[in-house]
Design a protein around this motif. Structure first.
Motif, short mmCIF file in Angstrom:
data_model
loop_
_atom_site.label_atom_id
_atom_site.label_comp_id
_atom_site.label_asym_id
_atom_site.label_seq_id
_atom_site.Cartn_x
_atom_site.Cartn_y
_atom_site.Cartn_z
N GLU A 164 -15.64 -4.60 -10.11
CA GLU A 164 -14.68 -4.43 -11.52
C GLU A 164 -13.76 -4.66 -11.84
N ILE A 165 -12.65 -4.20 -11.03
CA ILE A 165 -11.39 -4.38 -10.45
C ILE A 165 -11.26 -4.87 -9.12
N GLU A 166 -9.89 -6.34 -9.21
CA GLU A 166 -10.42 -6.44 -7.66
C GLU A 166 -9.26 -5.27 -6.92
N PRO A 167 -9.41 -5.79 -5.59
CA PRO A 167 -8.77 -4.42 -4.85
C PRO A 167 -7.42 -4.76 -4.96
N GLY A 168 -5.92 -4.02 -4.59
CA GLY A 168 -4.94 -4.74 -4.25
C GLY A 168 -4.13 -4.63 -5.02
N LEU A 169 -2.79 -5.13 -4.84
CA LEU A 169 -1.83 -4.97 -6.52
C LEU A 169 -0.66 -5.98 -6.36
N LYS A 170 -0.91 -7.26 -6.64
CA LYS A 170 -0.03 -7.93 -6.89
C LYS A 170 -0.15 -8.98 -7.94
N PRO A 205 1.15 -1.69 -0.03
CA PRO A 205 -0.31 0.14 0.36
C PRO A 205 1.12 1.31 0.26
N THR A 206 2.20 0.93 0.26
CA THR A 206 2.82 2.13 0.58
C THR A 206 4.08 2.26 -0.59
N GLY A 207 3.39 1.31 -1.56
CA GLY A 207 4.34 1.68 -2.89
C GLY A 207 5.17 0.92 -3.08
N SER A 208 5.84 0.66 -1.51
CA SER A 208 6.73 -0.76 -2.04
C SER A 208 6.83 -1.70 -2.70
N ILE A 209 7.98 -2.29 -3.31
CA ILE A 209 7.51 -3.71 -3.54
C ILE A 209 8.54 -4.66 -2.86
N GLU A 241 1.26 6.78 -4.78
CA GLU A 241 -0.65 7.28 -4.71
C GLU A 241 -1.42 6.54 -4.98
N LEU A 242 -1.12 5.67 -6.28
CA LEU A 242 -1.89 4.94 -6.59
C LEU A 242 -1.83 3.77 -6.13
N SER A 243 -0.86 3.20 -5.20
CA SER A 243 -0.65 1.97 -5.02
C SER A 243 -1.88 2.12 -3.45
N LEU A 244 -1.36 2.98 -2.76
CA LEU A 244 -2.25 3.41 -2.11
C LEU A 244 -4.37 3.23 -1.77
N ALA A 245 -4.08 3.93 -3.24
CA ALA A 245 -6.01 3.49 -3.62
C ALA A 245 -6.69 2.49 -4.52
N ALA A 246 -5.30 1.49 -4.67
CA ALA A 246 -5.43 0.12 -5.00
C ALA A 246 -6.00 -0.85 -3.86
N TYR A 247 -5.91 -0.38 -2.84
CA TYR A 247 -5.75 -1.05 -1.46
C TYR A 247 -7.03 -1.00 -0.78
N VAL A 248 -6.60 0.78 -0.74
CA VAL A 248 -7.80 1.24 -0.40
C VAL A 248 -9.99 0.98 -0.38
N GLY A 249 -9.44 1.16 -2.13
CA GLY A 249 -10.45 0.40 -2.82
C GLY A 249 -11.42 1.17 -2.67
N HIS A 250 -11.44 2.95 -2.49
CA HIS A 250 -12.39 3.77 -2.17
C HIS A 250 -12.55 4.46 -4.03
#
Lengths: 154, 786
Positions: B618-624, B492-496, B603-612
């Motif tokens: 349509e798009i699953e939350p999370g980025l993996k 969520p913080t954009g680290s990988i 910012e995008l990473s956080l948005a992906a996990y909060v899913g707001h």
């Protein structure tokens, strides 16, 4: 069993050890300083080099009891106040390590070489590294790193 | 190129822990309640075990258990396997003698595993092991591959008459024979490729730990491919079900192939921890590494090259005896066959090639892949015979090579391989310039004036890496697929975190793999962690060997990054209220093309996990995302190495005056690391040519070169500094255009060195070219004449 005391990386340590305990095993198994490595059983490879009273020695070739009362420095004690030693910096800067296993012994030897030799050319560095084996780097970048660190000192 | 992206000579992320003594190698780890194992090994090369008496040893201080092959068999553990099925000329499968992790009734080489003593301390285990009394009936032994399948040789496995595991062939027999009939010139060469002992500086080690409550076994081990170890130990050896076995390969101190294999010691230690109910640790002493690590090479070869009057190659015929040792190690059968015969075309258009390989058992340590694995042997044959042909036909060796280079691609050789791309003349020309070939005659004359002998030698090598499409290797006998996996987890913080099935043991993956991610996503290197070497973290992977981690491993990461980017753009399209196709990812920002509307990767990473702010229906939350990448072809790194030597005829001492390497590895991620790989490879190649030789006594089968005092490892003062150059043709078969660089030096260097030394001597010489051998080569003909 033998009672021994010494100073390791600035800290006083003491223990009762089996008489046959080698200094390297005392450092690794009793003090849990595992940066000093064992790469052979014939005192050839130099992965176990530490400083005893300021001189580089192969810690597999010395009994822990022989280091009683000595001042020992291992690779873990080389960086001071969070600052890497110039030789450590040079190994990183010049890609003087790959798998890292021979590296602590190489660095401890290199520090000793630079201390002992006022002027270091490539030939001298290579000769002085006779007691340290590296299987990864072909020594090319180790030699470069030591030359650079020696130059920085001068 | 960015400062940290593809092509940048970034300093290594992994270095800090190694230069400060904070690495975690297997022997650095200790488990609560840990015990120590020590192996009782055979002192004989070949013997029947009549009985094992451990009564005295069992009463010694600290001893907890003494386990033998019978105990292992009673628990249902099967033999170790060879994972590549090779067929003989008659179509029959190779003949496999069983390889129990602890010998049951027979030992077949010095160092073979007889029992394990487990005690409270290492010293107690070792002391007790000396008191285990094994009653041996000593049998005659054979250690030389060329002798082993003579009718009178001792029989090593009942399953393999005359010690022949396989007699394999490849290529065009009839066409080759016909071409020799029409040849204007035939060059013949008999050579040996000397046995090498890998000697990674970290000796092998393992800790087994069994958890009674969960039934899980964990094995920490010095492995290049922990998932393959887990698969073999569960599916074949029946050590534990795959889901109950975790294999962890932490920091590993060099491999060079020797840590690919599934060995007896690791197997026994994991099983023994279950028997004693406590963790069991074993660390090899260097003497054990010499005896029981898989060795490399050991070929006897006769080769013939047919040429027309202009020096065009017409055909190559090769007959090799490959010493496989006492048992077939994990990939032993593939090394002298599909990794060897398939490379005999070198960089040349050779219309007809035929190769026969007899794989034979001997009473020596198993022989398997060692840096280059089959390809150094092939290159040595091709580049030695080409050089000899040039000398015999009095054609300049560079010119003879030039006349025969493959110039159009793709090129189908007569030995399976379809070369995809290359520019062999470019690397030759660059190497000639770097060594100042024009000036060699003058330098030779100048040396002659000082009573020294100069020589120059070429090695225009090719190798096949990134092995290979799974279906293709499957059809050739591989028991596994040779793809690679990757998973990219954006936090969520954009680290990988990147989870890879490749394993780094000196290659610098933590840096180069991170460079790829940084390049693609614009994330700083410090925010990227490469996770490898733990079967509980990484789902599956094939590990690191055969210079495959770049071309296969990074291709898998690249594929996963494609998926990350696609999903991130979909999410960004909602956040930025634009079509996903209009979103551009550059410098760590998602921007709507042609506008200043953007959002950072973080910012995008956080948005992906909060899913707001996007429809999660349509798009699953999370980025993996994960990916498996299966190559579509081998890759073909190639280049030209040239060596110049000067020999002192009085002492036989050979000095390498200059060593030039010009390589084409395709796309390079980190030139500093690539050059380091080349340096190390060359050092091992020079070691083979001039210093190293694993020698067994032919009568007793004792390993004569059993320590660093007898086996000559290259030291700093044995080697020169190297001059490295690069050329580049991008590999067309993988997304990054990479070919692989880990083995090139070891493949190319022996032929370059020996071609230089034979040039100086004016006659052939066997490896390693010790001063004694060189002196004899120069003086014995003279002494005989006198």
């Amino acid at each position: 069993m033998t009672a021994i005391s010494m100073t390791v990386n600035g800290k006083a340590v003491s223990a009762d050890v089996e008489d046959r305990t080698l200094l390297v095993h005392f450092i690794r198994d009793h003090l849990h300083l595992t940066g000093t490595h064992v790469g052979c059983d014939t005192s050839q490879c130099g992965a176990c080099v530490v400083h005893v009273d300021g001189r580089a020695i192969k810690s597999c070739t010395m009994l822990a009891a022989q280091a009683d009362g000595a001042t020992v420095m291992t690779i873990e004690g080389l960086a001071k106040d969070g600052k890497l030693h110039p030789v450590q910096e040079a190994f990183r800067e010049h890609h003087g390590l790959q798998c890292g296993f021979c590296t602590p012994g190489m660095i401890m030897t290199a520090v000793d070489i630079i201390r002992r030799k006022p002027a270091l050319d490539e030939k001298t560095i290579r000769e002085e590294l006779e007691g340290n084996i590296c299987r990864c780097t072909g020594y090319h970048n180790i030699v470069k790193a030591i030359a650079a660190a020696a130059g920085a000192k001068a | 190129m960015t400062a940290t992206g593809i092509g940048a000579p970034v300093k290594r992320k992994e270095d800090f822990r190694f230069i400060t003594g904070n690495g975690h190698y297997t022997d650095d780890l200790n488990r609560p309640g840990q015990t120590y194992g020590y192996f009782v090994r055979s002192p004989h090369a070949h013997a029947k075990i009549k009985g094992i008496d451990s009564a005295v040893a069992a009463t010694m201080p600290g001893v907890l258990s003494i386990l033998t092959g019978k105990d292992l068999a009673a628990d249902g553990l099967g033999p170790l396997i060879c994972g590549w099925l090779v067929h003989s000329k008659d179509g029959n499968p190779m003949k496999v003698g069983p390889h129990p992790a602890l010998a049951v009734d027979r030992v077949r080489y010095v160092g073979d595993h007889v029992a394990i003593v487990i005690a409270e301390t290492y010293a107690e285990a070792k002391d007790a092991a000396e008191q285990v009394n094994v009653d041996y009936d000593v049998l005659p032994a054979v250690i030389d591959g060329a002798v082993a399948h003579r009718p009178q040789a001792p029989q090593i496995h009942d399953e393999a008459p005359r010690n022949l595991a396989f007699d394999w062939e490849l290529g065009l027999k009839d066409e080759t024979d016909a071409a020799f009939k029409n040849a204007a010139h035939v060059t013949r060469l008999t050579l040996a490729n000397n046995r090498l002992i890998p000697n990674a500086m970290e000796p092998r080690a393992a800790i087994g730990e069994y958890d009674k409550g969960s039934g899980h076994t964990t094995l920490w081990t010095t492995s290049q491919n922990p998932h393959v170890a887990r698969l073999v130990l569960s599916a074949f050896v029946q050590l534990a079900p795959e889901n109950k076995l975790r294999v962890i390969a932490p920091d590993v101190g060099g491999g060079f192939g020797s840590k690919i294999f599934i060995y007896p010691e690791e197997t026994v230690v994991a099983w023994a921890s279950r028997k004693v109910g406590r963790p069991v640790k074993w660390t090899a002493e260097r003497s054990e590494s010499f005896l029981a690590d898989a060795h490399g090479r050991d070929h006897h070869t006769h080769a013939e090259l047919a040429l027309d009057k202009d020096g065009k190659f017409l055909a190559l015929r090769v007959k090799t005896i490959a010493n496989l040792g006492a048992y077939l190690s994990t990939f032993a059968s593939s090394v002298p066959t599909y990794l060897y015969g398939t490379l005999l075309s070198g960089q040349y258009a050779i219309p007809a090639i035929y190769v026969e390989v007899d794989g034979v058992y001997t009473n020596t340590a198993p022989v398997d892949a060692y840096r280059g694995a089959g390809r150094p042997e092939a290159t040595f044959v091709v580049e030695r015979i080409v050089e000899e042909a040039a000398r015999e036909m009095k054609i300049d060796p560079a010119e003879l090579r030039r006349r025969n280079f493959i110039r159009t691609f793709p090129h189908q050789t007569p030995v399976i391989m379809a070369y995809d791309i290359g520019d062999y003349e470019a690397s030759l020309d660059k190497a000639l310039k770097a060594i100042d070939y024009q000036g060699f005659a003058k330098r030779r004359a100048e040396a002659e004036a000082r009573s020294k002998k100069r020589g120059i030698g070429f090695s225009a090598y090719i190798e096949a890496c990134g092995i290979a499409p799974s279906a293709a290797v499957g059809s050739l006998g591989a028991g596994v697929g040779l793809w690679e996996s990757a998973e990219v987890r954006v936090n969520p913080t954009g680290s990988i975190e990147v989870l890879t099935g490749s394993h780094s043991h000196g290659q610098g993956h933590e840096t180069t793999f991170a460079q790829l991610v940084s390049d693609r996503l614009g994330v700083p290197l410090e925010s990227i962690e490469i996770v490898h070497g733990d079967t509980d973290k990484v789902q599956f992977g094939m590990g690191t060997y055969g210079s495959r981690s770049g071309s296969v491993g990074m291709s898998a990461i690249s594929k996963a990054l494609d998926k990350i980017e696609a999903k991130a753009k979909k999410i960004a399209s909602h956040l930025l209220e634009a079509a996903a196709d209009d979103i551009v990812l550059k410098d760590g920002k998602f921007t709507v093309a042609g506008t200043d509307k953007s959002i950072t990767f973080q910012e995008l990473s956080l948005a992906a996990y909060v899913g707001h702010k996007f429809p999660t229906s349509e798009i699953e939350p999370g980025l993996k995302e994960g990916a498996f990448y299966d190559p579509t072809n081998f890759t073909f790194p190639a280049g030209c190495h040239i060596c110049e030597v000067e020999i002192d005829p009085d002492t036989g001492v050979t000095r390498i005056v200059k060593f030039v390497a010009v390589d084409d590895f395709g796309t390079i991620i980190n030139p500093m690391i690539v050059e380091g790989q080349v340096h190390g490879g060359i050092a091992q190649g020079i070691g083979q040519a001039m210093l190293e030789h694993g020698v067994y006594d032919p009568e007793t089968g004792q390993l004569v070169t059993g320590s660093f005092m007898d086996y000559c490892m290259p030291r700093a003062d044995d080697l020169p500094s190297f001059e490295i150059g690069m050329t580049m043709t991008k590999c067309p078969s993988n997304p990054l255009g990479m070919k692989g660089c880990g083995e090139a030096g070891a493949i190319a260097a022996p032929a370059a060195v020996i071609n230089a030394i034979t040039d100086a001597l004016g006659r052939d010489i066997a490896m390693p070219t010790t001063p004694e051998r060189v002196w004899r080569a120069l003086n014995e003909p003279k002494l005989a004449a006198e």
